[in-house]
Design a protein around this motif. Structure first.
Motif, PDB file in Angstrom:
ATOM      1  N   ASP A   1      42.383  45.808  41.196  1.00 52.21           N
ATOM      2  CA  ASP A   1      41.196  45.876  40.340  1.00 52.21           C
ATOM      3  C   ASP A   1      40.525  44.516  40.240  1.00 52.21           C
ATOM      4  N   SER A   2      41.318  43.480  40.086  1.00 54.43           N
ATOM      5  CA  SER A   2      40.788  42.126  39.983  1.00 54.43           C
ATOM      6  C   SER A   2      40.115  41.702  41.280  1.00 54.43           C
TER       7      SER A   2
ATOM      8  N   GLU B   1      38.794  43.677  43.594  1.00 55.10           N
ATOM      9  CA  GLU B   1      37.556  44.441  43.766  1.00 55.10           C
ATOM     10  C   GLU B   1      36.438  43.874  42.902  1.00 55.10           C
ATOM     11  N   ARG B   2      36.795  43.441  41.713  1.00 59.40           N
ATOM     12  CA  ARG B   2      35.810  42.834  40.812  1.00 59.40           C
ATOM     13  C   ARG B   2      35.228  41.557  41.420  1.00 59.40           C
ATOM     14  N   LEU B   3      36.075  40.761  42.068  1.00 60.91           N
ATOM     15  CA  LEU B   3      35.601  39.518  42.688  1.00 60.91           C
ATOM     16  C   LEU B   3      34.887  39.756  44.010  1.00 60.91           C
TER      17      LEU B   3
ATOM     18  N   ARG C   1      32.855  42.025  44.807  1.00 59.43           N
ATOM     19  CA  ARG C   1      31.442  42.375  44.609  1.00 59.43           C
ATOM     20  C   ARG C   1      30.575  41.120  44.592  1.00 59.43           C
ATOM     21  N   ARG C   2      31.117  40.037  44.073  1.00 58.95           N
ATOM     22  CA  ARG C   2      30.367  38.788  43.974  1.00 58.95           C
ATOM     23  C   ARG C   2      30.576  37.899  45.199  1.00 58.95           C
TER      24      ARG C   2
ATOM     25  N   HIS D   1      44.112  38.650  36.338  1.00 58.96           N
ATOM     26  CA  HIS D   1      42.754  38.295  36.763  1.00 58.96           C
ATOM     27  C   HIS D   1      42.569  36.768  36.772  1.00 58.96           C
TER      28      HIS D   1
ATOM     29  N   ASP E   1      34.209  33.167  38.828  1.00 64.24           N
ATOM     30  CA  ASP E   1      33.977  34.241  37.855  1.00 64.24           C
ATOM     31  C   ASP E   1      33.450  33.596  36.578  1.00 64.24           C
TER      32      ASP E   1
ATOM     33  N   ASP F   1      37.850  35.808  28.165  1.00 60.74           N
ATOM     34  CA  ASP F   1      38.447  37.084  27.720  1.00 60.74           C
ATOM     35  C   ASP F   1      39.506  36.886  26.697  1.00 60.74           C
TER      36      ASP F   1
END
Length: 142
Positions: free
Chosen positions: A49-50, A52-54, A56-57, A117, A136, A142
């Motif tokens: 998940d982490s 995939e989040r990165l 994208r950028r 993350h 990020d 967070d």
């Protein structure tokens, strides 16, 4: 001449767990329920998940190999939570996250997800030669 001992069947009888006519015992939870996922699978999902989040950028992270290992191979005075390995001849760059040290330092799934993350962001920042805040923008918030 009759033999008092019956001949053994060629195949052994299947063992059953049907005592007292209650039926076969089954799994505690069906496979689609999160409870049936192991701790290592759940941890691997957090890392994914982490990543995939990165991705994208930072699309260039598609070439980086992200791995989850249980514990670091060599232990020194401090136990690392992750490691970044630059690309070599014929080998892609790697980011390694160590599952057991992270699990020991966290109490809940949410804490674990935040720490995973942060580790992934720090290791990617090391690979790219950037500050974690530029990898990020929400790093450390967070």
């Amino acid at each position: 001449m009759d033999s008092p001992v019956p001949p053994h069947p060629s195949e052994p009888r299947p063992r059953r767990r049907d005592r007292h006519g209650r039926g076969m015992r089954g799994p505690v939870a069906p496979p689609q329920v999160p409870m049936s996922a192991s701790r290592s699978e759940t941890f691997r999902d957090l890392v994914q998940d982490s990543v995939e989040r990165l991705e994208r950028r930072w699309p260039q992270l598609a070439d980086v190999d992200f791995q989850v290992l249980d514990v670091p191979v060599t232990l020194g005075d401090t136990v690392p939570l992750g490691r970044a390995v630059s690309a070599g001849k014929g080998q892609p760059a790697q980011v390694i996250v160590y599952r057991r040290p992270v699990e020991i330092r966290t109490k809940s799934r949410d804490e674990r997800a935040l720490l995973v993350h942060e580790i992934v962001v720090e290791q990617v920042a090391e690979l790219l030669g950037l500050a974690p805040e530029s990898v990020d923008p929400r790093y450390g918030q967070d």
